[in-house]
Design a protein around this motif. Sequence first.
Motif, PDB file in Angstrom:
ATOM      1  N   ILE A  90      41.636  42.623  43.023  1.00 48.29           N
ATOM      2  CA  ILE A  90      40.501  42.359  42.138  1.00 48.29           C
ATOM      3  C   ILE A  90      40.417  40.869  41.814  1.00 48.29           C
ATOM      4  CG2 ILE A  90      39.619  42.755  39.797  1.00 48.29           C
ATOM      5  CD1 ILE A  90      40.761  45.649  40.082  1.00 48.29           C
ATOM      6  N   PHE A  91      41.542  40.260  41.461  1.00 48.52           N
ATOM      7  CA  PHE A  91      41.547  38.829  41.145  1.00 48.52           C
ATOM      8  C   PHE A  91      41.202  37.989  42.371  1.00 48.52           C
ATOM      9  CE2 PHE A  91      44.806  39.544  37.509  1.00 48.52           C
ATOM     10  CZ  PHE A  91      43.792  39.955  36.666  1.00 48.52           C
ATOM     11  N   ASP A  92      41.690  38.405  43.534  1.00 51.67           N
ATOM     12  CA  ASP A  92      41.372  37.672  44.751  1.00 51.67           C
ATOM     13  C   ASP A  92      39.860  37.683  45.001  1.00 51.67           C
ATOM     14  OD1 ASP A  92      42.586  36.163  46.925  1.00 51.67           O
ATOM     15  OD2 ASP A  92      41.827  37.749  48.226  1.00 51.67           O
ATOM     16  N   SER A  93      39.213  38.793  44.683  1.00 50.75           N
ATOM     17  CA  SER A  93      37.759  38.903  44.878  1.00 50.75           C
ATOM     18  C   SER A  93      36.957  38.183  43.807  1.00 50.75           C
ATOM     19  CB  SER A  93      37.347  40.380  44.888  1.00 50.75           C
ATOM     20  OG  SER A  93      37.910  41.042  45.990  1.00 50.75           O
ATOM     21  N   TYR A  94      37.394  38.271  42.544  1.00 52.98           N
ATOM     22  CA  TYR A  94      36.554  37.802  41.449  1.00 52.98           C
ATOM     23  C   TYR A  94      37.005  36.510  40.772  1.00 52.98           C
ATOM     24  CZ  TYR A  94      34.278  42.270  41.980  1.00 52.98           C
ATOM     25  OH  TYR A  94      33.597  43.341  42.498  1.00 52.98           O
ATOM     26  N   LEU A  95      38.251  36.107  40.954  1.00 49.68           N
ATOM     27  CA  LEU A  95      38.702  34.836  40.378  1.00 49.68           C
ATOM     28  C   LEU A  95      38.794  33.730  41.427  1.00 49.68           C
ATOM     29  CD1 LEU A  95      41.533  35.875  37.879  1.00 49.68           C
ATOM     30  CD2 LEU A  95      39.113  35.457  37.430  1.00 49.68           C
ATOM     31  N   ARG A  96      39.336  34.047  42.596  1.00 43.37           N
ATOM     32  CA  ARG A  96      39.556  33.017  43.608  1.00 43.37           C
ATOM     33  C   ARG A  96      38.313  32.192  43.929  1.00 43.37           C
ATOM     34  NH1 ARG A  96      43.739  31.915  46.434  1.00 43.37           N
ATOM     35  NH2 ARG A  96      44.677  33.985  46.431  1.00 43.37           N
ATOM     36  N   PRO A  97      37.111  32.782  44.019  1.00 41.64           N
ATOM     37  CA  PRO A  97      35.947  31.955  44.343  1.00 41.64           C
ATOM     38  C   PRO A  97      35.667  30.844  43.325  1.00 41.64           C
ATOM     39  CG  PRO A  97      35.428  34.270  44.672  1.00 41.64           C
ATOM     40  CD  PRO A  97      36.772  34.213  43.982  1.00 41.64           C
ATOM     41  N   VAL A 148      42.478  31.431  29.056  1.00 42.82           N
ATOM     42  CA  VAL A 148      42.958  32.801  29.095  1.00 42.82           C
ATOM     43  C   VAL A 148      43.579  33.114  27.742  1.00 42.82           C
ATOM     44  CG1 VAL A 148      44.508  34.400  30.281  1.00 42.82           C
ATOM     45  CG2 VAL A 148      43.472  32.524  31.553  1.00 42.82           C
ATOM     46  N   GLY A 149      43.264  34.292  27.202  1.00 42.25           N
ATOM     47  CA  GLY A 149      43.897  34.719  25.964  1.00 42.25           C
ATOM     48  C   GLY A 149      45.348  35.084  26.231  1.00 42.25           C
ATOM     49  N   GLY A 150      46.154  35.124  25.204  1.00 38.41           N
ATOM     50  CA  GLY A 150      47.586  35.376  25.378  1.00 38.41           C
ATOM     51  C   GLY A 150      48.003  36.790  25.087  1.00 38.41           C
ATOM     52  N   ALA A 151      47.143  37.768  25.341  1.00 35.29           N
ATOM     53  CA  ALA A 151      47.493  39.162  25.083  1.00 35.29           C
ATOM     54  C   ALA A 151      48.064  39.807  26.343  1.00 35.29           C
ATOM     55  CB  ALA A 151      46.259  39.928  24.608  1.00 35.29           C
ATOM     56  N   ALA A 152      48.564  41.022  26.181  1.00 37.46           N
ATOM     57  CA  ALA A 152      48.999  41.808  27.326  1.00 37.46           C
ATOM     58  C   ALA A 152      47.764  42.309  28.066  1.00 37.46           C
ATOM     59  CB  ALA A 152      49.859  42.975  26.842  1.00 37.46           C
ATOM     60  N   GLY A 153      47.956  42.873  29.237  1.00 36.64           N
ATOM     61  CA  GLY A 153      46.833  43.398  30.014  1.00 36.64           C
ATOM     62  C   GLY A 153      46.238  42.329  30.912  1.00 36.64           C
ATOM     63  N   ILE A 154      44.925  42.273  30.961  1.00 38.31           N
ATOM     64  CA  ILE A 154      44.228  41.327  31.840  1.00 38.31           C
ATOM     65  C   ILE A 154      44.628  39.889  31.534  1.00 38.31           C
ATOM     66  CG2 ILE A 154      41.969  40.289  32.314  1.00 38.31           C
ATOM     67  CD1 ILE A 154      42.419  42.823  33.925  1.00 38.31           C
ATOM     68  N   ASP A 155      44.766  39.534  30.262  1.00 35.32           N
ATOM     69  CA  ASP A 155      45.115  38.146  29.926  1.00 35.32           C
ATOM     70  C   ASP A 155      46.381  37.700  30.662  1.00 35.32           C
ATOM     71  OD1 ASP A 155      42.963  38.162  28.184  1.00 35.32           O
ATOM     72  OD2 ASP A 155      44.170  38.027  26.361  1.00 35.32           O
ATOM     73  N   THR A 156      47.453  38.449  30.505  1.00 39.33           N
ATOM     74  CA  THR A 156      48.723  38.079  31.121  1.00 39.33           C
ATOM     75  C   THR A 156      48.661  38.208  32.636  1.00 39.33           C
ATOM     76  OG1 THR A 156      49.964  38.644  29.147  1.00 39.33           O
ATOM     77  CG2 THR A 156      51.192  38.625  31.212  1.00 39.33           C
ATOM     78  N   ALA A 157      48.038  39.261  33.127  1.00 38.18           N
ATOM     79  CA  ALA A 157      47.946  39.452  34.577  1.00 38.18           C
ATOM     80  C   ALA A 157      47.145  38.325  35.222  1.00 38.18           C
ATOM     81  CB  ALA A 157      47.314  40.807  34.892  1.00 38.18           C
ATOM     82  N   ALA A 158      46.029  37.928  34.605  1.00 38.25           N
ATOM     83  CA  ALA A 158      45.215  36.840  35.151  1.00 38.25           C
ATOM     84  C   ALA A 158      45.965  35.517  35.078  1.00 38.25           C
ATOM     85  CB  ALA A 158      43.887  36.748  34.404  1.00 38.25           C
ATOM     86  N   LEU A 159      46.648  35.260  33.970  1.00 38.93           N
ATOM     87  CA  LEU A 159      47.440  34.038  33.848  1.00 38.93           C
ATOM     88  C   LEU A 159      48.478  33.968  34.966  1.00 38.93           C
ATOM     89  CD1 LEU A 159      48.469  31.483  32.440  1.00 38.93           C
ATOM     90  CD2 LEU A 159      49.853  32.986  30.963  1.00 38.93           C
ATOM     91  N   ASP A 160      49.218  35.043  35.162  1.00 40.98           N
ATOM     92  CA  ASP A 160      50.252  35.058  36.198  1.00 40.98           C
ATOM     93  C   ASP A 160      49.639  34.851  37.581  1.00 40.98           C
ATOM     94  OD1 ASP A 160      52.204  35.456  34.269  1.00 40.98           O
ATOM     95  OD2 ASP A 160      52.369  37.623  34.639  1.00 40.98           O
ATOM     96  N   TRP A 161      48.538  35.531  37.868  1.00 34.68           N
ATOM     97  CA  TRP A 161      47.902  35.408  39.181  1.00 34.68           C
ATOM     98  C   TRP A 161      47.377  33.989  39.398  1.00 34.68           C
ATOM     99  CZ3 TRP A 161      43.320  34.167  41.487  1.00 34.68           C
ATOM    100  CH2 TRP A 161      43.182  34.536  42.831  1.00 34.68           C
ATOM    101  N   LEU A 162      46.673  33.447  38.410  1.00 38.49           N
ATOM    102  CA  LEU A 162      46.130  32.092  38.546  1.00 38.49           C
ATOM    103  C   LEU A 162      47.239  31.059  38.729  1.00 38.49           C
ATOM    104  CD1 LEU A 162      43.348  32.324  35.836  1.00 38.49           C
ATOM    105  CD2 LEU A 162      42.947  31.818  38.272  1.00 38.49           C
ATOM    106  N   ALA A 163      48.316  31.198  37.966  1.00 40.70           N
ATOM    107  CA  ALA A 163      49.423  30.244  38.061  1.00 40.70           C
ATOM    108  C   ALA A 163      50.132  30.352  39.410  1.00 40.70           C
ATOM    109  CB  ALA A 163      50.408  30.463  36.916  1.00 40.70           C
ATOM    110  N   ASP A 164      50.263  31.562  39.916  1.00 41.04           N
ATOM    111  CA  ASP A 164      50.946  31.780  41.196  1.00 41.04           C
ATOM    112  C   ASP A 164      50.112  31.377  42.410  1.00 41.04           C
ATOM    113  OD1 ASP A 164      53.537  32.728  40.682  1.00 41.04           O
ATOM    114  OD2 ASP A 164      52.861  34.808  40.472  1.00 41.04           O
ATOM    115  N   PHE A 165      48.806  31.653  42.366  1.00 40.08           N
ATOM    116  CA  PHE A 165      48.002  31.583  43.589  1.00 40.08           C
ATOM    117  C   PHE A 165      46.909  30.523  43.605  1.00 40.08           C
ATOM    118  CE2 PHE A 165      49.561  36.004  43.421  1.00 40.08           C
ATOM    119  CZ  PHE A 165      50.315  35.992  44.584  1.00 40.08           C
ATOM    120  N   THR A 166      46.795  29.710  42.556  1.00 36.09           N
ATOM    121  CA  THR A 166      45.748  28.680  42.546  1.00 36.09           C
ATOM    122  C   THR A 166      46.316  27.369  42.013  1.00 36.09           C
ATOM    123  OG1 THR A 166      44.870  28.913  40.283  1.00 36.09           O
ATOM    124  CG2 THR A 166      44.102  30.528  41.935  1.00 36.09           C
TER     125      THR A 166
END
Length: 151
Positions: A22-29, A39-57
């Motif tokens: 999902i992040f590859d499709s909707y964040l990477r572009p 990014v907010g600092g909550a659990a769920g999408i906030d943390t998952a998006a932070l981790d993905w963005l930091a790892d892959f961009t």
Amino acid sequence: MVRHVTITGTRSLSVETELSRIFDSYLRPFADPHAHFYVGGAAGIDTAALDWLADFTQASLSVVVPCMVADQPAVAAASIRRWQEDGRLVEVVELGADRLSAVAYHARNRWMVDRSGFVIGFPRGTDPSSGTWYTINYAAEQGKPRLIAPV
């Protein structure tokens, strides 16, 4: 020119949600080296998006919390500390609310949207009272473009 983007999303995720795809499709572009994500600092999408963005961009990253990082769920606070130590975060903004509440989360979300030109929302369901929909609707009231990717 830097593109400022707010990410908002559900705290409730099912185990089978394929967030990487999902992040590859909707964040990477939108995550080029000239992008800055709030990014907010909550659990769920906030943390998952932070981790993905930091790892892959190479995008710049800011985390915004309503109170203090120490008040966030353990998984979220650990992720924030990890990326601070790795030097991936441009800033951590602690808004200093007295306590975690819907009012504090809404203030945090407005703070992020007010500094962004674009909002990407990952809602779960269509409940208009959710924080994700509150943020998406606030961005709409501000005339800011939104991308909605249900999870």
